[in-house]
Design a protein around this motif. Structure first.
Motif, PDB file in Angstrom:
ATOM      1  N   ALA A 124      53.598  54.323  42.103  1.00  0.00           N
ATOM      2  CA  ALA A 124      52.246  54.509  40.846  1.00  0.00           C
ATOM      3  C   ALA A 124      51.612  53.782  40.504  1.00  0.00           C
ATOM      4  CB  ALA A 124      53.116  54.399  39.438  1.00  0.00           C
ATOM      5  N   SER A 125      49.840  54.233  40.499  1.00  0.00           N
ATOM      6  CA  SER A 125      48.635  53.579  40.508  1.00  0.00           C
ATOM      7  C   SER A 125      48.411  52.884  38.923  1.00  0.00           C
ATOM      8  CB  SER A 125      47.999  53.973  40.716  1.00  0.00           C
ATOM      9  OG  SER A 125      48.391  55.263  42.588  1.00  0.00           O
ATOM     10  N   PRO A 126      49.256  51.885  38.688  1.00  0.00           N
ATOM     11  CA  PRO A 126      48.792  51.686  37.512  1.00  0.00           C
ATOM     12  C   PRO A 126      47.406  51.005  37.179  1.00  0.00           C
ATOM     13  CG  PRO A 126      49.783  49.668  38.555  1.00  0.00           C
ATOM     14  CD  PRO A 126      50.129  50.748  39.351  1.00  0.00           C
ATOM     15  N   GLN A 127      46.807  51.155  35.724  1.00  0.00           N
ATOM     16  CA  GLN A 127      45.369  50.866  36.366  1.00  0.00           C
ATOM     17  C   GLN A 127      45.156  49.469  35.603  1.00  0.00           C
ATOM     18  OE1 GLN A 127      43.383  53.334  32.338  1.00  0.00           O
ATOM     19  NE2 GLN A 127      45.549  53.287  31.662  1.00  0.00           N
ATOM     20  N   ARG A 128      43.819  48.603  36.706  1.00  0.00           N
ATOM     21  CA  ARG A 128      43.818  47.233  36.514  1.00  0.00           C
ATOM     22  C   ARG A 128      42.646  46.987  36.089  1.00  0.00           C
ATOM     23  NH1 ARG A 128      45.896  47.377  42.185  1.00  0.00           N
ATOM     24  NH2 ARG A 128      46.365  48.970  43.335  1.00  0.00           N
ATOM     25  N   LEU A 129      42.516  45.799  35.550  1.00  0.00           N
ATOM     26  CA  LEU A 129      41.860  44.779  35.279  1.00  0.00           C
ATOM     27  C   LEU A 129      41.774  43.880  35.657  1.00  0.00           C
ATOM     28  CD1 LEU A 129      43.262  44.825  31.195  1.00  0.00           C
ATOM     29  CD2 LEU A 129      42.073  47.062  32.056  1.00  0.00           C
ATOM     30  N   GLU A 130      40.345  43.019  35.391  1.00  0.00           N
ATOM     31  CA  GLU A 130      39.566  42.026  36.512  1.00  0.00           C
ATOM     32  C   GLU A 130      39.574  41.737  35.780  1.00  0.00           C
ATOM     33  OE1 GLU A 130      36.923  42.837  39.439  1.00  0.00           O
ATOM     34  OE2 GLU A 130      38.147  44.754  40.428  1.00  0.00           O
ATOM     35  N   ILE A 131      40.156  40.009  35.127  1.00  0.00           N
ATOM     36  CA  ILE A 131      39.633  39.055  33.917  1.00  0.00           C
ATOM     37  C   ILE A 131      38.997  37.544  34.958  1.00  0.00           C
ATOM     38  CG2 ILE A 131      40.309  37.887  32.213  1.00  0.00           C
ATOM     39  CD1 ILE A 131      42.738  39.621  31.797  1.00  0.00           C
ATOM     40  N   ALA A 185      35.284  35.402  27.538  1.00  0.00           N
ATOM     41  CA  ALA A 185      36.101  36.112  29.686  1.00  0.00           C
ATOM     42  C   ALA A 185      35.735  37.500  29.121  1.00  0.00           C
ATOM     43  CB  ALA A 185      37.394  35.588  29.262  1.00  0.00           C
ATOM     44  N   GLU A 186      35.443  37.766  30.470  1.00  0.00           N
ATOM     45  CA  GLU A 186      34.776  39.379  30.731  1.00  0.00           C
ATOM     46  C   GLU A 186      36.246  39.856  31.251  1.00  0.00           C
ATOM     47  OE1 GLU A 186      31.313  38.863  33.810  1.00  0.00           O
ATOM     48  OE2 GLU A 186      29.521  37.917  31.656  1.00  0.00           O
ATOM     49  N   ILE A 187      36.180  41.580  30.911  1.00  0.00           N
ATOM     50  CA  ILE A 187      36.856  42.014  31.286  1.00  0.00           C
ATOM     51  C   ILE A 187      36.384  43.590  31.698  1.00  0.00           C
ATOM     52  CG2 ILE A 187      38.890  43.288  31.077  1.00  0.00           C
ATOM     53  CD1 ILE A 187      39.328  42.782  28.377  1.00  0.00           C
ATOM     54  N   ASN A 188      36.328  43.305  33.336  1.00  0.00           N
ATOM     55  CA  ASN A 188      36.055  44.308  33.967  1.00  0.00           C
ATOM     56  C   ASN A 188      36.730  45.827  34.735  1.00  0.00           C
ATOM     57  OD1 ASN A 188      34.901  46.200  36.500  1.00  0.00           O
ATOM     58  ND2 ASN A 188      33.861  44.614  37.731  1.00  0.00           N
ATOM     59  N   ASN A 205      40.429  35.429  37.182  1.00  0.00           N
ATOM     60  CA  ASN A 205      38.999  35.053  38.213  1.00  0.00           C
ATOM     61  C   ASN A 205      39.705  35.340  40.024  1.00  0.00           C
ATOM     62  OD1 ASN A 205      38.296  33.634  36.326  1.00  0.00           O
ATOM     63  ND2 ASN A 205      39.329  31.937  36.282  1.00  0.00           N
ATOM     64  N   GLY A 206      39.382  36.658  40.246  1.00  0.00           N
ATOM     65  CA  GLY A 206      39.795  36.616  41.791  1.00  0.00           C
ATOM     66  C   GLY A 206      41.293  36.800  42.280  1.00  0.00           C
ATOM     67  N   LYS A 207      41.872  36.352  41.820  1.00  0.00           N
ATOM     68  CA  LYS A 207      43.532  35.850  42.447  1.00  0.00           C
ATOM     69  C   LYS A 207      43.641  37.229  41.759  1.00  0.00           C
ATOM     70  CE  LYS A 207      47.594  32.580  42.662  1.00  0.00           C
ATOM     71  NZ  LYS A 207      48.072  31.396  42.636  1.00  0.00           N
TER      72      LYS A 207
END
Length: 250
Positions: free
Chosen positions: A16-23, A57-60, A141-143
């Motif tokens: 599976a390839s879940p959707q990814r969120l970068e916060i 905050a920001e979500i990418n 935060n990159g982690k």
């Protein structure tokens, strides 16, 4: 129907390839959040004064950056004691992420992993209002933080996504009702009048002057209770956990 299908489903899940969120959250805000977490652990609960503190905050998501407000969420410590932390987010401006303006990113254990996903699917199948509810892969935060539950919050997009007209969503109590989007209701005379009527009806029900059939869609309420019984979900029946939608037409 076929008890061997779990084998193929298991391997499908591995691919599976879940959707990814970068916060991304500012360092000073993360320090404050860590303080609030430590404070809540000492108190044994996440109280409203902690959840009222919001941070920018920001979500990418897929290369698009969404600015949002972020806060801690939940009541019990399972939302904050692991390596993951549950957050409530609200997208700024007129934007929406995955069709949602407000949602929570929750520690999966706090929602019973797949259990609540199954409940929402049952509610959807029976024509009840169900939240958009999925699992997403989060980087903070990159982690890399791993899987979180993405759970829709209570606002008009939830109602519209379920094919209903915008109406009042409320949390019932013994003495009154708490409404979502109260500022919008107060600014609209029609909604304000509906709220006054709704409050009177609810208090009449609590006092015993009105019966269940006088204020509820009984068939849908029965389906809701049947699903609760089926999944042993009695936690959702506590007064503090109930949420209802006032049907403006009927």
């Amino acid at each position: 129907k076929n008890r061997t299908t779990f084998v193929s489903n298991f391997f499908t899940g591995l691919t599976a390839s879940p959707q990814r969120l970068e916060i991304n959250i500012k360092h000073k805000d993360m320090q404050r959040i860590r303080y609030l977490i430590e404070k809540s652990i000492k108190r044994g609960r996440i109280y409203s004064d902690v959840k009222d503190e919001t941070f920018s905050a920001e979500i990418n998501y897929n290369g698009t950056v969404y600015k949002c407000k972020l806060s801690l969420t939940g009541q019990n410590l399972d939302h904050i004691v692991s390596s993951k932390t549950s957050f409530k987010l609200k997208i700024k401006g007129n934007h929406a992420l995955l069709g949602m303006k407000e949602f929570a990113l929750l520690v999966p254990k706090s929602r019973g992993y797949l259990s609540e996903w199954i409940v929402h699917k049952l509610q959807e199948a029976e024509g009840l209002i169900s939240l958009r509810y999925d699992f997403v892969d989060v980087t903070l935060n990159g982690k890399h933080s791993g899987m979180f539950v993405l759970e829709e919050h209570f606002e008009k997009r939830l109602i519209e996504n379920n094919g209903h007209k915008e109406g009042i969503i409320f949390k019932p109590g013994q003495d009154s009702i708490y409404t979502y989007n109260s500022n919008k209701i107060a600014a609209d005379s029609l909604l304000s009048n509906r709220l006054s009527m709704l409050n009177r009806s609810w208090l009449s029900f609590i006092s015993g002057d009105k019966k269940v059939k006088d204020i509820f869609d009984v068939e849908k309420l029965a389906k809701d209770f049947a699903i609760t019984e089926l999944v042993n979900g009695y936690h959702s029946r506590w007064m503090g956990n109930l949420r209802y939608y006032h049907i403006p037409i009927t």
